[in-house]
Design a protein around this motif. Structure first.
Motif, PDB file in Angstrom:
ATOM      1  N   VAL A 115      25.885  -2.780  67.657  1.00 29.50           N
ATOM      2  CA  VAL A 115      25.364  -3.663  67.788  1.00 29.50           C
ATOM      3  C   VAL A 115      24.282  -4.101  66.510  1.00 29.50           C
ATOM      4  N   GLY A 116      23.235  -3.566  66.827  1.00 33.09           N
ATOM      5  CA  GLY A 116      21.827  -3.854  65.472  1.00 33.09           C
ATOM      6  C   GLY A 116      22.490  -3.940  64.309  1.00 33.09           C
ATOM      7  N   ILE A 117      23.448  -3.239  64.139  1.00 32.81           N
ATOM      8  CA  ILE A 117      23.917  -3.645  62.531  1.00 32.81           C
ATOM      9  C   ILE A 117      24.945  -5.013  62.544  1.00 32.81           C
ATOM     10  N   ILE A 118      25.629  -5.207  63.244  1.00 36.23           N
ATOM     11  CA  ILE A 118      25.924  -6.217  63.682  1.00 36.23           C
ATOM     12  C   ILE A 118      25.634  -8.218  63.461  1.00 36.23           C
ATOM     13  N   ASP A 119      24.375  -7.374  64.356  1.00 39.38           N
ATOM     14  CA  ASP A 119      23.079  -9.075  64.861  1.00 39.38           C
ATOM     15  C   ASP A 119      22.439  -9.443  63.805  1.00 39.38           C
ATOM     16  N   GLY A 120      21.804  -8.020  62.876  1.00 40.11           N
ATOM     17  CA  GLY A 120      21.359  -7.871  62.243  1.00 40.11           C
ATOM     18  C   GLY A 120      22.076  -8.576  60.633  1.00 40.11           C
ATOM     19  N   PHE A 121      23.276  -8.844  60.362  1.00 37.20           N
ATOM     20  CA  PHE A 121      24.329  -9.176  59.436  1.00 37.20           C
ATOM     21  C   PHE A 121      24.515 -10.846  59.604  1.00 37.20           C
ATOM     22  N   GLN A 122      24.394 -11.383  61.103  1.00 38.21           N
ATOM     23  CA  GLN A 122      23.929 -12.458  61.468  1.00 38.21           C
ATOM     24  C   GLN A 122      23.290 -12.760  61.184  1.00 38.21           C
ATOM     25  N   ASN A 123      22.494 -12.402  61.372  1.00 37.94           N
ATOM     26  CA  ASN A 123      21.451 -13.455  61.698  1.00 37.94           C
ATOM     27  C   ASN A 123      20.372 -13.127  60.059  1.00 37.94           C
ATOM     28  N   VAL A 124      20.428 -12.307  59.213  1.00 39.69           N
ATOM     29  CA  VAL A 124      20.011 -12.877  57.560  1.00 39.69           C
ATOM     30  C   VAL A 124      20.486 -13.153  56.878  1.00 39.69           C
ATOM     31  N   LEU A 125      21.976 -13.237  57.185  1.00 40.64           N
ATOM     32  CA  LEU A 125      23.171 -14.062  56.399  1.00 40.64           C
ATOM     33  C   LEU A 125      23.356 -15.099  56.505  1.00 40.64           C
ATOM     34  N   LEU A 126      23.487 -15.526  57.972  1.00 39.65           N
ATOM     35  CA  LEU A 126      23.284 -16.656  58.016  1.00 39.65           C
ATOM     36  C   LEU A 126      23.119 -17.459  59.337  1.00 39.65           C
ATOM     37  N   LYS A 127      22.051 -16.809  59.359  1.00 36.60           N
ATOM     38  CA  LYS A 127      21.122 -17.418  60.678  1.00 36.60           C
ATOM     39  C   LYS A 127      19.203 -17.449  59.680  1.00 36.60           C
ATOM     40  N   ALA A 128      19.830 -17.543  58.562  1.00 39.29           N
ATOM     41  CA  ALA A 128      17.900 -16.992  57.877  1.00 39.29           C
ATOM     42  C   ALA A 128      16.879 -16.379  58.905  1.00 39.29           C
ATOM     43  N   SER A 129      17.204 -15.885  58.951  1.00 42.78           N
ATOM     44  CA  SER A 129      16.038 -15.477  60.252  1.00 42.78           C
ATOM     45  C   SER A 129      15.681 -13.680  60.406  1.00 42.78           C
ATOM     46  N   GLU A 130      14.729 -12.824  60.692  1.00 40.20           N
ATOM     47  CA  GLU A 130      14.938 -11.275  60.279  1.00 40.20           C
ATOM     48  C   GLU A 130      15.691 -11.226  61.090  1.00 40.20           C
TER      49      GLU A 130
END
Length: 272
Positions: free
Chosen positions: A222-237
């Motif tokens: 859960v944290g890994i996938i959401d983290g991937f999306q946040n840092v790569l696509l959403k430009a957020s931590e």
């Protein structure tokens, strides 16, 4: 954990040789070669996109194919690493009976093999980001940490599963089924924000909502996938609240998993 790192360094040449052997054998007579490695996430992305057109899943301003493929990169890497890691000892029975070296080399080799395929998936994702005009930010520097975290989670399951599979071959058959079910308990088809909206904002499960969300985030993916999306696509931590429960659980289980594997390996050659 220190023992794992030490053996990786000492037996790095053996791991490299076994990794190369796995890649050559798998793709030697395949016309598309190693490109087969990225067909799975691409096909899953297309299927999920088709399903989304009927169901309707909110993804904000980001294109659904892009956010789904970004979720599938760590998921497929984890799934394939675990599947091959659990079967890695039994599939190398002949080698185990001939010579001794630390048996954790086999799950590690399975994971390293999948790392090569992971790099190809990143090339596809980079092309998709260029197509959709998504520019990575400085937060993309988190990616190596997430890859390392995914490796640790995969090894945690692989060590225990590989040892059990030597004695009970049903484990190797059950793992793909369990992982398929786990995918629906991970934000692959849907974003984590949808779960947060239902459980944390709308309290869809009543007084159990907060507890169910905590239970949900115990899944490290859960944290890994959401983290991937946040840092790569959403430009957020990354959302650290979504990361901590799964990370703490993994770090608690990993020493036991490795200890169990090392205790069991003494009898691998006799049982296998």
């Amino acid at each position: 954990m220190i023992g794992i790192v030490k053996n990786v360094y000492i037996y790095r040449e053996l791991i490299g040789a076994l990794t190369w052997k796995n890649i050559v054998i798998r793709y030697k007579q395949a016309y598309l070669g190693i490109l087969w490695a990225v067909l799975k996430p691409i096909m899953l992305m297309l299927v999920f996109t088709l399903v989304k057109s009927f169901v309707g899943i909110e993804t904000g301003d980001l294109p659904y194919p892009l956010i789904t493929f970004a979720a599938l990169i760590p998921w497929v890497f984890f799934q394939e690493s675990v599947s091959e890691g659990v079967n890695s000892v039994t599939s190398n029975a002949a080698l185990i009976k001939k010579i001794y070296f630390p048996r954790e080399v086999f799950p590690l080799t399975a994971m390293v093999t999948k790392t090569v395929e992971l790099l190809i998936s990143f090339v596809i994702l980079a092309a998709m980001m260029a197509y959709y005009q998504i520019v990575p930010s400085v937060y993309a520097l988190w990616i190596p940490a997430f890859i390392l975290y995914t490796m640790i989670v995969a090894l945690t399951i692989s060590f225990f599963g590989a040892a059990m599979n030597v004695y009970y071959r049903d484990v190797g058959q059950a793992i793909p089924i369990a992982l398929s079910l786990l995918m629906y308990g991970s934000p692959v088809i849907y974003p984590l924000s949808l779960v947060q909206k239902k459980l944390l904002e709308e309290q869809a499960a009543g007084e159990w909502s907060d507890k169910l969300y905590t239970l949900y985030t115990l899944n490290p993916l859960v944290g890994i996938i959401d983290g991937f999306q946040n840092v790569l696509l959403k430009a957020s931590e990354p959302d650290l609240h979504a990361l901590y429960p799964g990370l703490i659980l993994t770090l608690m289980i990993l020493p036991f998993s490795y200890w169990f594997f090392k205790r069991a390996e003494s009898w691998f050659a006799d049982v296998i």
